[in-house]
Write a protein that holds these residues in place. Sequence first.
Motif, PDB file in Angstrom:
ATOM      1  N   ASP A  86       0.148   6.538   1.733  1.00  0.00           N
ATOM      2  CA  ASP A  86      -0.656   5.325   1.656  1.00  0.00           C
ATOM      3  C   ASP A  86      -1.464   5.399   0.365  1.00  0.00           C
ATOM      4  N   LEU A  87      -1.212   4.473  -0.566  1.00  0.00           N
ATOM      5  CA  LEU A  87      -1.866   4.491  -1.876  1.00  0.00           C
ATOM      6  C   LEU A  87      -2.946   3.419  -1.995  1.00  0.00           C
ATOM      7  N   SER A  88      -3.552   3.052  -0.877  1.00  0.00           N
ATOM      8  CA  SER A  88      -4.569   2.000  -0.893  1.00  0.00           C
ATOM      9  C   SER A  88      -5.694   2.290  -1.874  1.00  0.00           C
ATOM     10  N   HIS A 140       0.822  -1.210   0.000  1.00  0.00           N
ATOM     11  CA  HIS A 140       0.000   0.000   0.000  1.00  0.00           C
ATOM     12  C   HIS A 140       0.860   1.266   0.000  1.00  0.00           C
ATOM     13  N   ARG A 141       2.167   1.128   0.199  1.00  0.00           N
ATOM     14  CA  ARG A 141       3.091   2.270   0.163  1.00  0.00           C
ATOM     15  C   ARG A 141       4.240   1.952  -0.803  1.00  0.00           C
ATOM     16  N   ILE A 170       4.177   4.833  -9.053  1.00  0.00           N
ATOM     17  CA  ILE A 170       2.921   4.575  -9.752  1.00  0.00           C
ATOM     18  C   ILE A 170       3.208   3.921 -11.096  1.00  0.00           C
ATOM     19  N   SER A 177      -5.506   4.337  -4.557  1.00  0.00           N
ATOM     20  CA  SER A 177      -4.975   4.865  -5.811  1.00  0.00           C
ATOM     21  C   SER A 177      -5.267   3.919  -6.972  1.00  0.00           C
ATOM     22  N   SER A 205      -5.352  10.761   1.079  1.00  0.00           N
ATOM     23  CA  SER A 205      -4.378   9.862   1.688  1.00  0.00           C
ATOM     24  C   SER A 205      -3.758  10.607   2.854  1.00  0.00           C
ATOM     25  N   ARG A 245      -8.502  -2.895  -9.464  1.00  0.00           N
ATOM     26  CA  ARG A 245      -7.059  -2.907  -9.612  1.00  0.00           C
ATOM     27  C   ARG A 245      -6.772  -3.032 -11.105  1.00  0.00           C
ATOM     28  N   GLU A 280      -5.236  12.103  -9.387  1.00  0.00           N
ATOM     29  CA  GLU A 280      -4.620  11.184 -10.348  1.00  0.00           C
ATOM     30  C   GLU A 280      -5.200  11.458 -11.727  1.00  0.00           C
ATOM     31  N   ARG A 312      -1.569   3.140  -8.530  1.00  0.00           N
ATOM     32  CA  ARG A 312      -0.601   2.525  -7.617  1.00  0.00           C
ATOM     33  C   ARG A 312       0.236   1.466  -8.324  1.00  0.00           C
ATOM     34  N   SER A 313       1.547   1.528  -8.107  1.00  0.00           N
ATOM     35  CA  SER A 313       2.431   0.516  -8.655  1.00  0.00           C
ATOM     36  C   SER A 313       2.278  -0.774  -7.863  1.00  0.00           C
TER      37      SER A 313
END
Length: 302
Positions: free
Chosen positions: A249-251, A25-26, A30, A253, A116, A224, A123, A256-257
């Motif tokens: 925290d990109l939960s 999550h971190r 991206i 996003s 976040s 996702r 985004e 997110r990568s």
Amino acid sequence: MQDNHSPISSCHKVDLDNCSTEPIHRPGSIQPHGVFLALDATSGVILQISENCQEHLERPAESLLGQSIESLTPAEANGLLQAALQSDNWRKTNPIARAFHTTDSLKFFNGIIHRSDVSVILELEPKAHQDMIDFPSYYHNVRESILSLQNTRTIDEACAAVVAQVRRLCGYDRVDLYKFDADWNGNVIAESRSSTMDSYLYQRFPAGDIPERARRLYALNWLRLIVTADYVPSRIVPENNPRTGRPLDLSFSTLRSFSPVHLQYLRAQSQNPGALVFHHGTERAHGWTDGFALSMCPPRPF
């Protein structure tokens, strides 16, 4: 879920032995098909940004950090953007469509907004011509899908209708419905695919394929999206948020990568396990209508 404030990029090598504790999550980065901005919730000042802003906005990250987001948008649109940024009802606000200044022109983006920690996240993905929706056509397509689901009489019929209609609406080469058992082993129970794609129907996958930390993250964020498993991540700079002193925290996003282990898994097996799974035979930019149409249908147990 125990938090780990170190991003994936700062951790030791990730492998099968430690992927269950990986701070997915971190990730500190991206996927590069869009651009990521973390803004001060009050002033709209850019606190963090993805390094690929040079590609999408034609400006280096250093020149944008500390600038107001309003400096990137036409003056007549600033009020609408600020209203969206200050909203607490993200499901009502998203998605947005906005123009942003590049070096010598305007470039149009689709975007989503969420929070976040103490920052507002914006985004953006470049707006493609195919994003233009013909409303009557879209309405009839969605209505046909809803009627198809309403006409089912059993769970098996409903599952078959779901994968067929999602594939018809979104245009993927293969759509799979994946069911977990009590021990989190998975089984593909319904599938719709083109003749060029291999079938995963009735195949089973062990619980270890989706670690507990990943399952918890999917419960928070239903969607996702991965354009290609071969992407090179774009780092978020600076690594730590200036307001919190730790990585974001990109939960929630969409850009997110992903874990290096998961990407290797995709490359090796062309498999992307989840509750409702979409595959395409070639690199495919996911349309925003795909994601937001699906996000209106929260996952439910059956």
